[in-house]
Enzyme design. Structure first.
Site, PDB file in Angstrom:
ATOM      1  N   GLU A 131       0.834  -1.216   0.000  1.00 43.48           N
ATOM      2  CA  GLU A 131       0.000   0.000   0.000  1.00 43.48           C
ATOM      3  C   GLU A 131       0.861   1.256   0.000  1.00 43.48           C
ATOM      4  OE1 GLU A 131      -2.841  -0.345   3.210  1.00 43.48           O
ATOM      5  OE2 GLU A 131      -4.208  -1.466   1.932  1.00 43.48           O
ATOM      6  N   GLU A 165      -5.357  -8.244  -1.359  1.00 45.69           N
ATOM      7  CA  GLU A 165      -6.044  -8.010  -0.082  1.00 45.69           C
ATOM      8  C   GLU A 165      -7.492  -7.655  -0.344  1.00 45.69           C
ATOM      9  OE1 GLU A 165      -4.656  -5.368   3.035  1.00 45.69           O
ATOM     10  OE2 GLU A 165      -2.586  -5.834   2.513  1.00 45.69           O
TER      11      GLU A 165
HETATM   12  C1  BG6 Z   1      -4.263  -2.979   4.779  1.00 46.58           C
HETATM   13  C2  BG6 Z   1      -2.921  -3.411   5.268  1.00 46.58           C
HETATM   14  O1  BG6 Z   1      -4.322  -1.610   4.921  1.00 46.58           O
HETATM   15  O2  BG6 Z   1      -5.404  -3.363   5.455  1.00 46.58           O
HETATM   16  C3  BG6 Z   1      -2.934  -4.525   6.285  1.00 46.58           C
HETATM   17  O3  BG6 Z   1      -2.064  -3.733   4.207  1.00 46.58           O
HETATM   18  C4  BG6 Z   1      -4.112  -4.355   7.199  1.00 46.58           C
HETATM   19  O4  BG6 Z   1      -1.693  -4.542   6.950  1.00 46.58           O
HETATM   20  C5  BG6 Z   1      -5.390  -4.435   6.372  1.00 46.58           C
HETATM   21  O5  BG6 Z   1      -4.148  -5.214   8.283  1.00 46.58           O
HETATM   22  C6  BG6 Z   1      -6.670  -4.376   7.163  1.00 46.58           C
HETATM   23  O6  BG6 Z   1      -6.670  -3.279   8.017  1.00 46.58           O
HETATM   24  P1  BG6 Z   1      -7.031  -3.434   9.548  1.00 46.58           P
HETATM   25  O7  BG6 Z   1      -6.784  -2.089  10.112  1.00 46.58           O
HETATM   26  O8  BG6 Z   1      -8.448  -3.836   9.600  1.00 46.58           O
HETATM   27  O9  BG6 Z   1      -6.103  -4.454  10.083  1.00 46.58           O
END
Ligand code: BG6
Length: 497
Positions: A184, A395
């Site tokens: 990201e 993701e």
């Molecule tokens: C992304 C990141 O922003 O979202 C991860 O690459 C992160 O590291 C994921 O865990 C989900 O976000 P969160 O805050 O719900 O853990």
């Protein structure tokens, strides 16, 4: 006709800081993420204030640092990989921890135990026919570089980073085909401490937190600060392009992708002012990909810098470096969409890091993240048209509070519904002609949340018995989504029921 290609890379995603634990074990050093402490279940984002670091150091013995524990993957990786294999994973996204190899970042040679750990993990994955997908830098930065250089703000970090990046390509190129450079990369402009280890008050007062923490352009009042984050971003672009070029020359079997947070936007109304704002914000989101995939800064961002007094110290020969380091594929995280208005007075918080408006046609997760698979389909089509490169969705997923029932089971039908809808959208995008090569939902095994820095926001197919304070057995168990995703993979995305 099959909707997904036969070699589609189904899998799941994690990062070192959020799973490994093994803090300081076998010589591991500390990164800036090891200094982020848990501040209770209601703290929506832990990355806003500098006081975090000062306090973390002052009260190191009493504060709770969940990233230092992770989920103990460092010791349990074999068991975890066996569970992923049971689901039929073809791909596992993980990151290498810079400080496990170079504890302070300054060492000339890496720590052999750290080097061996990742060989062991890759060996275990291959034993189960799982292709590793490795993020070179998932936010983590040796704390030394925060202290010495104010993180990625300084170009002095680049040679140290290149030593680490070249080492991992040389060492693991025969075990790892798919690589991502920075996780990201747009987070460095949204949350400079998280994405770049930058303390914004080194030479000017830190502005109130409400002015930070947005994936969008900052409001007028704080634009001048962007010289910090865009300078840091420039250095990350340089390091990324340099390692892409190096890998192309020395490890042509490897494919290197960028990684950005995709954020789809709708104008609130058909008014030209709202439509222009949506266009401007979309361009800002795409800018991170433009530089890494096309190999140059678009003209508009340079004029934005000029108009807003953001003076970038351009790295020597940067145009050539960027042009020679274009990525092989696009990768992205996608969680939510939001709505844009041209009215600066009407901005709410959407998700953890976004200012904008909520979309009344779309449901929220319990964390206020708006669930919108259609936006994913639209964006995938736009990315195809803009870059014509393969796309790896690395993701996506639904964070939720979860507790096992009296039989120890988690019935996460809400997660199944979320993933089903997004997989449908991906299938439709593939039918639209988008070359999507894989899908690795976030947090395939429960892990420490990034924004909440806690265990209680969970994404996994696999439950980990650990709480925010680190209590629990850390035992793993299968949620309902585990069996569902296994069937999805077994049928190559045909059976989503
Ligand atoms: C992304 C990141 O922003 O979202 C991860 O690459 C992160 O590291 C994921 O865990 C989900 O976000 P969160 O805050 O719900 O853990």
């Amino acid at each position: 006709m099959a909707r997904f290609p036969k070699d589609f890379l189904w899998g799941g995603a994690t990062s070192a800081a959020q799973i490994e634990g093994g803090r300081c074990e076998d010589g591991k050093g500390l990164s800036h993420l090891d200094y982020v402490y848990y501040r209770g279940p209601k703290t929506p984002c832990n990355f806003m204030v500098t006081e975090n670091l000062e306090k973390a150091r002052r009260e190191e013995d009493v504060l709770n640092f969940p990233n230092r524990r992770g989920i103990d993957f460092y010791h349990r990786y074999k068991e975890d990989i066996a569970l992923l294999a049971e689901m039929g994973f073809k791909s596992f996204r993980m990151s290498i921890s810079w400080t496990r190899l170079f504890p302070t970042g300054l060492e000339e040679t890496p720590d052999p135990k750290g080097v061996e750990f990742y060989h062991n993990v890759f060996r275990e994955l291959h034993k189960h026919n799982i292709e590793p997908l490795v993020t070179m830098i998932h936010y983590e930065l040796p704390i030394t570089f925060v202290d010495r250089y104010n993180g990625w703000y300084s170009a002095e970090i680049i040679p140290y980073c290149m030593k680490y990046l070249k080492f991992i390509i040389d060492e693991y190129k025969d075990e790892v085909k798919y690589w991502l450079t920075f996780n990201e990369i747009n987070m460095v402009t949204a949350v400079p401490w998280l994405g770049g280890g930058i303390l914004l008050d080194r030479d000017r007062p830190l502005p109130p937190p409400q002015f930070r923490g947005s994936l969008r352009f900052p409001p007028e009042t704080s634009r001048a600060m962007d010289r910090f984050s865009h300078q840091a971003l420039h250095h990350q672009f340089i390091a990324s392009a340099m390692i892409v070029k190096y890998a192309h020359e020395t490890a042509p079997q490897c494919l290197i992708g960028n990684m950005f947070n995709l954020h789809h936007l709708y104008p609130e109304t058909p008014s030209p002012a709202d439509a222009y704002r949506a266009h401007e914000e979309t361009e800002f989101n795409m800018f991170f990909c433009d530089v890494m995939a096309k190999g140059y800064y678009p003209a508009w961002i340079k004029s934005y810098y000029r108009k807003n007094g953001i003076e970038i110290k351009w790295y020597e020969n940067y145009e050539e470096i960027l042009a020679q380091g274009k990525v092989d594929f696009i990768s992205l995280s996608y969680y939510l969409s939001s709505v844009v208005t041209a009215d600066p007075e009407r901005q709410e918080k959407v998700g953890s890091f976004i200012r904008g408006l909520k979309n009344p046609y779309i449901a929220d997760s319990e964390f206020g993240w708006q669930i919108d698979p259609t936006a994913l389909r639209i964006s995938l089509n736009e990315l195809r048209d803009r870059f014509n490169l393969p796309i790896y969705i690395v993701e996506n997923g639904l964070g939720a509070f979860e507790k096992p029932d009296e039989n120890g089971r988690i019935h996460d039908d809400y997660r199944i519904a979320y993933l089903r809808a997004h997989i449908e959208a991906i299938a439709e995008a593939i039918e639209d002609g988008v070359n999507v090569i894989g899908y690795t939902p976030w947090g395939c095994i429960d892990l420490v949340s990034c924004s909440l820095v806690s265990m209680s926001k969970r994404y996994g197919f696999i439950y980990v018995d650990a709480d925010d304070e680190g209590n629990g057995t850390y035992d793993r168990s299968r949620k309902d989504s585990f069996y569902w995703y296994k069937k999805v993979i077994a049928t190559n995305g045909e059976d989503l029921d």
